[in-house]
Write a protein that holds these residues in place. Structure first.
Motif, short mmCIF file in Angstrom:
data_model
loop_
_atom_site.label_atom_id
_atom_site.label_comp_id
_atom_site.label_asym_id
_atom_site.label_seq_id
_atom_site.Cartn_x
_atom_site.Cartn_y
_atom_site.Cartn_z
N UNK A 86 17.01 -1.74 -1.96
CA UNK A 86 16.32 -2.62 -1.01
C UNK A 86 16.49 -2.13 0.42
N UNK A 87 17.63 -1.57 0.75
CA UNK A 87 17.82 -1.00 2.09
C UNK A 87 16.89 0.19 2.28
N UNK A 88 16.75 1.02 1.27
CA UNK A 88 15.86 2.18 1.35
C UNK A 88 14.41 1.72 1.54
N UNK A 101 11.77 2.41 4.64
CA UNK A 101 10.41 2.95 4.45
C UNK A 101 9.38 2.08 5.16
N UNK A 102 9.54 0.77 5.07
CA UNK A 102 8.62 -0.13 5.77
C UNK A 102 8.80 -0.02 7.28
N UNK A 103 10.04 0.20 7.72
CA UNK A 103 10.29 0.37 9.16
C UNK A 103 9.53 1.58 9.71
N UNK A 118 0.81 -1.20 0.00
CA UNK A 118 0.00 0.00 0.00
C UNK A 118 0.85 1.26 0.00
N UNK A 119 0.18 2.40 0.01
CA UNK A 119 0.88 3.68 0.00
C UNK A 119 1.71 3.87 1.27
N UNK A 120 1.29 3.22 2.36
CA UNK A 120 2.04 3.33 3.61
C UNK A 120 3.24 2.39 3.64
N UNK A 131 4.54 -8.39 8.20
CA UNK A 131 5.28 -7.29 7.59
C UNK A 131 6.72 -7.25 8.08
N UNK A 132 6.95 -7.69 9.30
CA UNK A 132 8.33 -7.79 9.79
C UNK A 132 9.12 -8.79 8.96
N UNK A 133 8.47 -9.87 8.54
CA UNK A 133 9.13 -10.83 7.65
C UNK A 133 9.47 -10.19 6.31
N UNK A 134 8.60 -9.31 5.82
CA UNK A 134 8.88 -8.61 4.56
C UNK A 134 10.03 -7.63 4.73
N UNK A 135 10.10 -6.99 5.88
CA UNK A 135 11.23 -6.10 6.15
C UNK A 135 12.53 -6.91 6.09
N UNK A 136 12.49 -8.08 6.71
CA UNK A 136 13.66 -8.96 6.66
C UNK A 136 13.98 -9.41 5.24
#
Length: 685
Positions: A453-455, A459-461, A322-324, A434-439
């Motif tokens: 990918x780090x950026x 953004x997800x963090x 999503x946008x967030x 979503x934490x798994x996606x951050x990982x």
């Protein structure tokens, strides 16, 4: 007055729409909203339901499922949308609907009750309970006749012999409570490489050496298990384990489990050879598989694995993000009540879209003559990795030319498929998943070196950082339930990784803060382990303590890993003691049931083999750390800094030169100034 009339009509219509349906129409949960127009008088999980059941002395039907569940949809259509069924349920029972993803604590307890009484669980899970919620009977899918027959017999029994059902419910509840008790510590000594060899020898009996994955069907990817096998293969230098991981990765990516046209993995295959998927796609599966394929690309120096990880991430971003920057939960298996309708093809459809001169090659490549055949003259496209060379030889086509053809076919069929009605998406956003996606973003960064990918991870963090306190779920900017143990555990793990790769101490502070909340809110008295839900939450018939892996690693195991990593980064001996104490608590179960405790087993690897913390410092510390990370090193925790107050970097940062310190619980080897020298210090004996 005349001018106001149209507006009054609109208001009345809107009011009527809001009031139509059952109580679930007021919910913000996609799965509950799917049942909002059922004639069944559903309650969400709330006190009112139990108060009404007790006031009217009615049994409770607790029905647990999730939005992407095919058999949940089938039972809804056959039973819960049926007026006769609804009339009987409404007259004799209080019916409660629960989304197992929204309330994993409820699902955990009642799945356990089902396992104790029937030997199995699954979804939809339909549990018949006393008015106070104590379970005495459970079943999964039933058709209309079977469901009505069951309910009538139970209702008759309750009216004639209620004491028997009360006795049964009491015993089952006691069994669930006993199963959640913390057992005595069994581990007498630390794990050793020899002991782990024995554990893995036992586990290997369950490995499918023909098709990859684990024996039996249905067959789940279980990336957490494969990662532990990968790590063991590297640390123990066990070639058979490494070969098994590669066999599994290639087979999963080639089969129908993987969407050959739109990318992304299905939840599981219904057969043992990954041919026919159960078509729903889950965020948690794809997140873990992105990480696994990215890790494998480093371990085996195979760019094909990295490309697969990138494609799955592209799918997830397009489908769910999503946008967030947070991701939705899943994509349904069904369209218009038909499982796999969006993903399957007839031969006529394929022949219409694929050029005639390409058809023999296309048919051979996607297995239309044998493996791709499904049911009702439908086909699920899939490939045979072992046949690629034979196909190239048979059709006298180079690998590059074949790749271009596959890309062309994929584009053509994707365009045609996109014109179909698409499966629905469960758009609630879960912190743990979503934490798994951050990982996953961070593993792609490690494997590719691309700062993109780090950026994206940062953004997800930010989505996590906007939550105060941490939530379990959100939808349409509305808060759902409060965070469970899994949310805190997975989020902490992801933020530790984000600190390691970004060197931003705020991420480490946040991770430690969440871990402190875990200690305060979830700790089991007189035990190193933790409850599934906060001690301040409403009480269920039992308090869950999740220690075994399912399709996700055990939250308790993730917490133990987090404590160990924090101990190394912060030189905190209390955290180190907590990690090893949790491992000792689980040792007997790890040794006897490695398939159910793979993430604990991964922690045992860190205890058994040399495990290092690596500090990289200096003006080019980030580049050097990333160069180190390009090598898959399960025996090392790598952190970098140009400046830092952490004791890990104390007296080790020099403004004009780079240094690498390879240490083991604070004791360091001679510092070196290049990656090659550091890798030699990290070599396994």
């Amino acid at each position: 007055m005349r001018s106001l009339f149209p507006f009054l009509v609109i208001l009345l219509v809107l009011s009527a729409c809001q009031e139509s349906g059952n109580r679930l129409a007021r919910s913000n949960n996609p799965y509950l909203l799917q049942h909002a127009q059922n004639p069944v008088d559903w309650f969400p999980w709330e006190e009112d339901a139990f108060e009404k059941a007790q006031a009217e002395n009615k049994l409770i039907i607790l029905s647990i499922g999730y939005a992407a569940c095919h058999w949940c949809h089938v039972m809804e259509e056959e039973c819960f949308e049926d007026e006769e069924v609804a009339e009987y349920m409404n007259a004799h029972f209080i019916s409660i609907k629960v989304d197992r993803e929204e309330r994993p604590d409820i699902d955990e307890i009642y799945q356990r009750a089902s396992e104790l009484t029937t030997g199995k669980g699954g979804w939809p899970l339909n549990v018949i309970c006393l008015p106070d919620g104590k379970p005495f009977y459970s079943t999964t899918y039933l058709d209309k006749e079977g469901w009505l027959n069951l309910l009538s017999k139970i209702q008759e029994h309750y009216l004639e012999k209620p004491d028997e059902l009360i006795t049964a419910a009491t015993k089952i509840t006691e069994g669930v409570q006993q199963s959640q008790l913390i057992f005595e510590e069994k581990g007498e000594s630390a794990f050793s490489p020899e002991k782990l060899d024995s554990v893995f020898s036992l586990w290997k009996e369950d490995w499918d050496w023909r098709n990859g994955g684990f024996k039996g069907s249905p067959k789940f990817p279980l990336p957490n298990n494969l990662k532990t096998i990968l790590d063991y293969g590297i640390l123990a230098k066990d070639s058979s384990s490494l070969n098994f991981v590669q066999l599994s990765l290639k087979a999963m990516a080639a089969g129908g489990l993987y969407d050959q046209i739109g990318d992304g993995f299905a939840r599981y295959s219904t057969d043992s050879a990954w041919r026919i998927p159960h078509f729903e796609k889950m965020l948690y599966d794809n997140a873990q598989l992105i990480s696994l394929y990215a890790q494998a690309s480093r371990a085996f120096k195979n760019p094909e694995y990295l490309e697969k990880a990138k494609l799955v991430m592209q799918f997830a971003e397009k489908e769910w993000q999503g946008k967030d920057k947070a991701f939705s939960s899943s994509t349904d298996a069904d369209v218009a009540g038909e499982e796999g309708k969006y993903y399957s093809w007839t031969l006529a459809e394929l022949q219409e879209h694929i050029a005639k001169e390409d058809w023999p090659l296309f048919s051979e490549y996607y297995g239309l003559e044998d493996i791709a055949k499904w049911e009702k003259d439908l086909y699920i496209l899939q490939t045979k990795p072992s046949a690629f060379l034979q196909i190239q030889e048979k059709f006298e086509i180079s690998s590059k030319a074949l790749g271009l053809k596959v890309t062309e076919w994929k584009s053509i069929l994707a365009e045609k498929r996109n014109s179909r009605t698409k499966p629905s998406i469960d758009d609630k956003k879960l912190s743990s998943w979503n934490a798994l996606m951050l990982g996953a973003y961070l593993e792609l960064y490690r494997a590719s070196g691309s700062a993109e990918y780090l950026d994206k991870a940062k953004a997800l963090a930010s989505w996590f950082e906007s939550q105060e306190p941490l939530l379990h779920s959100q939808r349409l900017q509305k808060a759902g339930s409060q965070a469970f143990l899994q949310d805190y555990a997975f989020a902490s793990s992801a933020f530790i990784d984000l600190f390691l790769l970004s060197a931003n101490p705020d991420y480490l502070k946040q991770a430690e803060s969440w871990m402190q909340e875990i200690n305060q809110q979830f700790k089991v008295k007189d035990s190193p382990l933790f409850y599934t839900q906060s001690k301040n939450s409403s009480t269920l018939v039992a308090n869950g303590v999740e220690t075994a892996d399912q399709v996700l690693p055990s939250a308790n195991a993730v917490i133990a890993h987090n404590f160990l990593r924090l101990a190394l980064l912060l030189e905190n001996q209390d955290y180190r003691k907590q990690a090893w104490s949790m491992l000792r608590q689980m040792q007997s179960r790890i040794e006897n049931y490695p398939d159910l405790h793979a993430h604990w087993l991964n922690l045992a690897l860190k205890e058994s083999f040399s495990f290092y913390e690596v500090a990289v410092t200096g003006p080019k510390a980030q580049e050097m750390a990333l160069e180190l990370e390009a090598n898959y090193l399960p025996q090392a925790l790598i952190a970098w800094a140009k400046e830092s107050p952490l004791s890990l970097f104390e007296n080790r940062i020099h403004p004009d030169s780079e240094w690498i310190y390879v240490c083991q619980f604070g004791t360091c080897k001679q510092p070196v100034q290049n990656v090659e020298a550091a890798l030699k210090q990290l070599e396994l004996p």
